[in-house]
Each structure stands twice: as structure tokens, then as C-alpha cells.
Scaffold this motif. Structure first.
Motif, PDB file in Angstrom:
ATOM      1  N   ALA A  51       0.365  -1.127   0.531  1.00  9.05           N
ATOM      2  CA  ALA A  51       0.163  -0.632  -0.034  1.00  9.05           C
ATOM      3  C   ALA A  51       0.627   1.210  -0.140  1.00  9.05           C
ATOM      4  CB  ALA A  51      -0.843  -0.269   1.827  1.00  9.05           C
ATOM      5  N   ARG A  52       2.282   1.224   0.690  1.00 10.29           N
ATOM      6  CA  ARG A  52       2.989   2.432   0.883  1.00 10.29           C
ATOM      7  C   ARG A  52       3.809   2.763  -0.555  1.00 10.29           C
ATOM      8  NH1 ARG A  52      -0.163   1.889   4.548  1.00 10.29           N
ATOM      9  NH2 ARG A  52      -1.438   3.683   3.534  1.00 10.29           N
ATOM     10  N   MET A  53       3.900   1.659  -0.816  1.00 10.29           N
ATOM     11  CA  MET A  53       4.452   1.524  -2.707  1.00 10.29           C
ATOM     12  C   MET A  53       3.639   2.166  -3.528  1.00 10.29           C
ATOM     13  SD  MET A  53       6.608  -1.812  -2.462  1.00 10.29           S
ATOM     14  CE  MET A  53       6.800  -1.893  -4.542  1.00 10.29           C
ATOM     15  N   ALA A  54       2.196   1.449  -3.444  1.00 13.22           N
ATOM     16  CA  ALA A  54       1.933   1.951  -4.755  1.00 13.22           C
ATOM     17  C   ALA A  54       0.947   3.154  -4.279  1.00 13.22           C
ATOM     18  CB  ALA A  54      -0.212   0.908  -4.127  1.00 13.22           C
ATOM     19  N   GLU A  55       0.584   4.027  -3.172  1.00 14.02           N
ATOM     20  CA  GLU A  55       0.022   5.905  -3.072  1.00 14.02           C
ATOM     21  C   GLU A  55       1.537   6.704  -3.652  1.00 14.02           C
ATOM     22  OE1 GLU A  55      -0.515   5.371   1.438  1.00 14.02           O
ATOM     23  OE2 GLU A  55       1.161   5.995   1.852  1.00 14.02           O
ATOM     24  N   ALA A  56       2.389   5.844  -3.364  1.00 15.75           N
ATOM     25  CA  ALA A  56       3.431   6.662  -3.998  1.00 15.75           C
ATOM     26  C   ALA A  56       3.899   6.512  -5.745  1.00 15.75           C
ATOM     27  CB  ALA A  56       4.415   6.836  -3.390  1.00 15.75           C
ATOM     28  N   LEU A  57       3.526   5.434  -6.394  1.00 11.60           N
ATOM     29  CA  LEU A  57       3.173   5.465  -7.305  1.00 11.60           C
ATOM     30  C   LEU A  57       2.966   6.058  -8.424  1.00 11.60           C
ATOM     31  CD1 LEU A  57       5.757   3.905  -9.649  1.00 11.60           C
ATOM     32  CD2 LEU A  57       3.602   1.657  -9.150  1.00 11.60           C
ATOM     33  N   PRO A  58       3.338   6.961  -9.011  1.00  8.56           N
ATOM     34  CA  PRO A  58       2.258   6.813 -10.214  1.00  8.56           C
ATOM     35  C   PRO A  58       1.961   6.134 -11.469  1.00  8.56           C
ATOM     36  CG  PRO A  58       4.858   8.256 -10.848  1.00  8.56           C
ATOM     37  CD  PRO A  58       4.381   6.914  -9.322  1.00  8.56           C
ATOM     38  N   PRO A  59       0.899   6.548 -12.728  1.00 15.31           N
ATOM     39  CA  PRO A  59       0.233   5.232 -13.206  1.00 15.31           C
ATOM     40  C   PRO A  59       1.367   5.486 -13.756  1.00 15.31           C
ATOM     41  CG  PRO A  59      -1.277   7.020 -12.794  1.00 15.31           C
ATOM     42  CD  PRO A  59       0.183   7.261 -12.342  1.00 15.31           C
ATOM     43  N   GLY A  60       2.113   3.926 -14.104  1.00 17.36           N
ATOM     44  CA  GLY A  60       3.470   3.542 -14.974  1.00 17.36           C
ATOM     45  C   GLY A  60       4.894   4.238 -14.749  1.00 17.36           C
ATOM     46  N   GLY A  61       4.680   4.015 -13.618  1.00 16.53           N
ATOM     47  CA  GLY A  61       6.518   4.411 -12.577  1.00 16.53           C
ATOM     48  C   GLY A  61       6.807   3.379 -12.475  1.00 16.53           C
ATOM     49  N   SER A  62       7.831   3.424 -11.900  1.00 15.52           N
ATOM     50  CA  SER A  62       8.792   2.730 -11.965  1.00 15.52           C
ATOM     51  C   SER A  62       8.849   2.599 -10.591  1.00 15.52           C
ATOM     52  CB  SER A  62      10.604   3.540 -12.555  1.00 15.52           C
ATOM     53  OG  SER A  62      10.771   4.045 -12.001  1.00 15.52           O
ATOM     54  N   VAL A  63       9.513   1.479  -9.968  1.00 17.37           N
ATOM     55  CA  VAL A  63      10.413   0.404  -9.215  1.00 17.37           C
ATOM     56  C   VAL A  63      11.717   0.604  -9.221  1.00 17.37           C
ATOM     57  CG1 VAL A  63       9.848  -1.214  -7.449  1.00 17.37           C
ATOM     58  CG2 VAL A  63       7.897   0.448  -8.141  1.00 17.37           C
ATOM     59  N   LEU A  64      12.474   0.574  -7.992  1.00 19.83           N
ATOM     60  CA  LEU A  64      13.933  -0.004  -8.211  1.00 19.83           C
ATOM     61  C   LEU A  64      14.145  -1.119  -6.433  1.00 19.83           C
ATOM     62  CD1 LEU A  64      16.876  -0.310  -7.956  1.00 19.83           C
ATOM     63  CD2 LEU A  64      17.181   2.040  -6.162  1.00 19.83           C
ATOM     64  N   ASP A  65      13.723  -2.107  -7.109  1.00 13.18           N
ATOM     65  CA  ASP A  65      14.233  -2.835  -5.831  1.00 13.18           C
ATOM     66  C   ASP A  65      14.968  -3.605  -6.000  1.00 13.18           C
ATOM     67  OD1 ASP A  65      12.889  -5.054  -4.411  1.00 13.18           O
ATOM     68  OD2 ASP A  65      11.725  -6.241  -5.558  1.00 13.18           O
ATOM     69  N   VAL A  66      15.486  -3.568  -4.361  1.00 11.15           N
ATOM     70  CA  VAL A  66      16.831  -3.680  -4.028  1.00 11.15           C
ATOM     71  C   VAL A  66      17.105  -4.842  -2.866  1.00 11.15           C
ATOM     72  CG1 VAL A  66      18.589  -2.548  -2.992  1.00 11.15           C
ATOM     73  CG2 VAL A  66      18.335  -1.359  -4.180  1.00 11.15           C
ATOM     74  N   GLY A  67      17.851  -5.759  -3.439  1.00 15.84           N
ATOM     75  CA  GLY A  67      17.230  -7.295  -2.885  1.00 15.84           C
ATOM     76  C   GLY A  67      16.203  -7.669  -3.146  1.00 15.84           C
ATOM     77  N   ALA A  68      15.763  -7.873  -4.407  1.00 14.70           N
ATOM     78  CA  ALA A  68      14.536  -8.587  -5.174  1.00 14.70           C
ATOM     79  C   ALA A  68      13.869  -9.323  -5.026  1.00 14.70           C
ATOM     80  CB  ALA A  68      14.765  -7.856  -6.810  1.00 14.70           C
ATOM     81  N   GLY A  69      15.334 -10.388  -4.714  1.00 14.30           N
ATOM     82  CA  GLY A  69      14.614 -11.738  -4.426  1.00 14.30           C
ATOM     83  C   GLY A  69      13.975 -12.381  -5.998  1.00 14.30           C
ATOM     84  N   THR A  70      12.810 -12.848  -5.953  1.00 18.11           N
ATOM     85  CA  THR A  70      11.846 -13.366  -7.070  1.00 18.11           C
ATOM     86  C   THR A  70      11.022 -12.114  -7.223  1.00 18.11           C
ATOM     87  OG1 THR A  70      10.942 -14.840  -5.616  1.00 18.11           O
ATOM     88  CG2 THR A  70      12.865 -16.269  -6.897  1.00 18.11           C
ATOM     89  N   GLY A  71      10.859 -11.299  -6.484  1.00 14.99           N
ATOM     90  CA  GLY A  71      10.041 -10.443  -7.120  1.00 14.99           C
ATOM     91  C   GLY A  71       8.688 -10.182  -6.003  1.00 14.99           C
ATOM     92  N   ALA A  72       8.544 -10.779  -5.201  1.00 17.73           N
ATOM     93  CA  ALA A  72       7.781 -10.691  -3.875  1.00 17.73           C
ATOM     94  C   ALA A  72       6.681  -9.128  -3.488  1.00 17.73           C
ATOM     95  CB  ALA A  72       7.623 -11.028  -2.656  1.00 17.73           C
ATOM     96  N   ALA A  73       8.102  -8.123  -3.402  1.00 10.54           N
ATOM     97  CA  ALA A  73       7.909  -6.882  -3.081  1.00 10.54           C
ATOM     98  C   ALA A  73       6.918  -5.993  -4.094  1.00 10.54           C
ATOM     99  CB  ALA A  73       8.667  -6.209  -2.272  1.00 10.54           C
ATOM    100  N   SER A  74       8.078  -6.261  -4.924  1.00 14.63           N
ATOM    101  CA  SER A  74       7.325  -5.291  -6.538  1.00 14.63           C
ATOM    102  C   SER A  74       6.393  -5.551  -7.927  1.00 14.63           C
ATOM    103  CB  SER A  74       8.450  -4.973  -6.841  1.00 14.63           C
ATOM    104  OG  SER A  74       9.818  -6.172  -7.276  1.00 14.63           O
ATOM    105  N   LEU A  75       6.005  -6.473  -7.146  1.00  9.56           N
ATOM    106  CA  LEU A  75       6.318  -7.699  -8.682  1.00  9.56           C
ATOM    107  C   LEU A  75       4.001  -7.300  -9.066  1.00  9.56           C
ATOM    108  CD1 LEU A  75       8.361 -10.863 -10.221  1.00  9.56           C
ATOM    109  CD2 LEU A  75       7.876  -8.357 -11.716  1.00  9.56           C
ATOM    110  N   PRO A  76       3.543  -7.539  -7.831  1.00 13.19           N
ATOM    111  CA  PRO A  76       2.529  -7.431  -7.134  1.00 13.19           C
ATOM    112  C   PRO A  76       1.840  -5.834  -7.777  1.00 13.19           C
ATOM    113  CG  PRO A  76       2.879  -8.535  -5.058  1.00 13.19           C
ATOM    114  CD  PRO A  76       4.335  -8.701  -5.772  1.00 13.19           C
ATOM    115  N   LEU A  77       2.738  -5.068  -7.578  1.00 18.22           N
ATOM    116  CA  LEU A  77       2.186  -3.635  -8.415  1.00 18.22           C
ATOM    117  C   LEU A  77       2.393  -3.806  -9.730  1.00 18.22           C
ATOM    118  CD1 LEU A  77       4.596  -1.202  -6.423  1.00 18.22           C
ATOM    119  CD2 LEU A  77       2.504  -1.437  -6.442  1.00 18.22           C
TER     120      LEU A  77
END
Length: 261
Positions: A51-77
Motif C-alpha cells: 500500500a505504501r509503495m502503491a500510493e507513491a507510484l504514479p501510473p506507469g511509474g518505476s520501482v527500484l527493488d533492491v535485494g529483489a529476490g524473486t519479486g515478491a515485494a514489487s511484482l504485485p504492483l
């Protein structure tokens, strides 16, 4: 505060005489198990970190995922994600992330390496996230400063309230006679970030899933982390029962965030 963090983290190292007898890397992680977590996150995206990521992400925006692993934190967006910039030290983890990002139609750039070592070659994104990473970072202040410098809008961290291996503390005492430390904690991360001048917000919840659903899985993991052979799994299970460690209580997961501008 950063030096205190480094010293506290150093106390989590495994004594050399024990590590030398380890049949497998006690700090290793399974990309297959991480991938299962990512698939669960994609099937049921929820939680304060998202939720905290989504509210700061503009439509079509970008995410930097550090220590991304297999994407659990970022791919749901994925539905709102224009680009994912993934940093990790593991080729196996990044391969699992790549296959899922491709299936979701998420453009992704990969940077293999340790943060902040690869920061100079990594582009800026709208939101930067590091989920379940900081307890592997001795130089936390530099890590957070580079993360903040690579975020246009917001930095989000997710971490357990205590060191993620804390659940093993009674077993370290039982099998090796070693008392594990009580720090660092999530509140120490907050202190380091505030020391850098960031206005840190935080909230916590119980981990969405139990750490283990079967004693056998616990024993397999504990043997590896404790530098024991798999043939001692029955001993581990007996000790867990004797020490009243089952079921393992769910961790507290903290979400920390601050604005980068």
C-alpha cells in the motif's frame, strides 16, 4: 548509530569452528521457496508495504527493488508498473523474477550485485523498496542513503521486528551452548534512518503466513541454519517439542517509509 548497528550485526556471525563443520551454507536461501512466496503475493496482493509503495507510484511509474529476490515485494504492483529495476546478488533469484515479470508484461532491467556497490550504474526510480534485506547489511547508513538517492518519491522498507534468525535462538543454546544477541531490531533501523535526517513512518503487522506448517520443514531449515547434518532432524524435532517452540510464533513484520524529496 551506524557503528552500533554494524557491531550488533557482527555478533550474529557463526563461530568459525561451527561453520567449518557445516554440511551446507547456513546462510543460503532457496530460490524455489522464494518463488513460492512471490506466487502467493501475486495471487493475493495485500499488506502495508504494498500500500505504501502503491500510493507513491504514479501510473506507469518505476520501482527500484533492491535485494529483489524473486519479486515478491514489487511484482504485485504489475498493473500500475511501467518499469521494474531489480537488484540482487543471485542469478537464480533474478531468473525466477524474470520469468514472472515476462508473464506479467512488466518491462524489467536487472543489475546483478550487492547494494550499494552497484548503485552508480543503477537508474533512479519513482519508488525504491528493500524487503527483508537490511539484516544482511553491515553498512546500513550508506545502504539507506543510496537507496534514498535513487528514489524520486518514496523509500519503503519491509523487515522483521527482530533478526529473522531469532526464532532459532533456543536451538543455538541447546545444540551449541551459544546465546544469540537480542539486537539489532527494526527500531535500530529507524534510528539509523532518522540519524540521516529522514522523517520515518512505520507500522507493523503479524507475518501473513506461519514460518512453517510442518515440523519436518522446520527441522530441515534448522539443521541447515545450525550447521547440523540432515540426519539430526529427529533430534531437532525432539528439542523443539521439549523447548515448547511449536508452532513457531509468527514474526512481526515492520513497514518503514519516508519521502525522498
Amino acid at each position: 548509530m551506524d557503528e552500533q548497528w554494524r557491531a550488533d550485526l557482527e555478533r550474529w556471525s557463526i563461530p568459525e569452528e561451527i561453520a567449518a563443520r557445516a554440511p551446507a551454507d547456513p546462510w543460503g536461501h532457496s530460490s524455489a521457496r522464494f518463488a513460492e512466496r512471490t506466487d502467493r503475493a501475486l495471487a493475493a496482493p495485500e499488506g502495508p508495504t504494498l500500500a505504501r509503495m502503491a500510493e507513491a507510484l504514479p501510473p506507469g511509474g518505476s520501482v527500484l527493488d533492491v535485494g529483489a529476490g524473486t519479486g515478491a515485494a514489487s511484482l504485485p504492483l504489475a498493473p500500475d508498473l511501467g518499469e521494474l529495476i531489480a537488484v540482487d546478488v543471485s542469478d537464480a533469484m533474478l531468473a525466477e523474477l524474470a520469468s514472472r515479470a515476462h508473464a506479467l508484461g512488466v518491462p524489467t532491467r536487472f543489475f546483478r550485485g550487492r547494494w550499494p556497490d552497484v548503485a552508480a550504474e543503477t537508474p533512479v526510480a519513482d519508488v525504491a523498496v528493500a524487503a527483508h534485506v537490511v539484516y544482511n547489511v553491515p553498512g546500513l547508513a550508506g545502504f539507506l542513503a543510496e537507496l534514498t538517492g535513487h528514489a524520486r518519491n518514496r523509500v519503503v522498507l519491509e523487515l522483521t521486528g527482530q533478526h529473522p534468525m531469532s526464532w532459532l535462538n533456543p536451538l543455538w543454546q541447546h545444540f551449541h551452548g551459544i546465546t544469540r544477541p537480542g539486537r539489532p531490531t527494526a527500531h535500530d533501523v529507524i534510528a539509523v534512518a532518522e540519524g540521516l535526517g529522514y522523517e520515518v513512518h512505520h507500522e507493523w503487522r503479524l507475518a501473513p503466513l506461519p514460518r512453517f506448517t510442518r515440523l519436518e520443514d522446520l527441522a530441515e531449515s534448522a539443521c541447515r541454519r545450525l550447521c547440523l547434518g540432515r540426519e539430526r532432524a529427529d533430534e531437532v524435532i525432539a528439542a523443539v517439542i521439549e523447548l515448547d517452540m511449536w508452532p513457531v510464533p509468527r514474526d512481526r513484520w515492520f513497514t518503514l517509509w519516508w519521502e525522498s524529496k
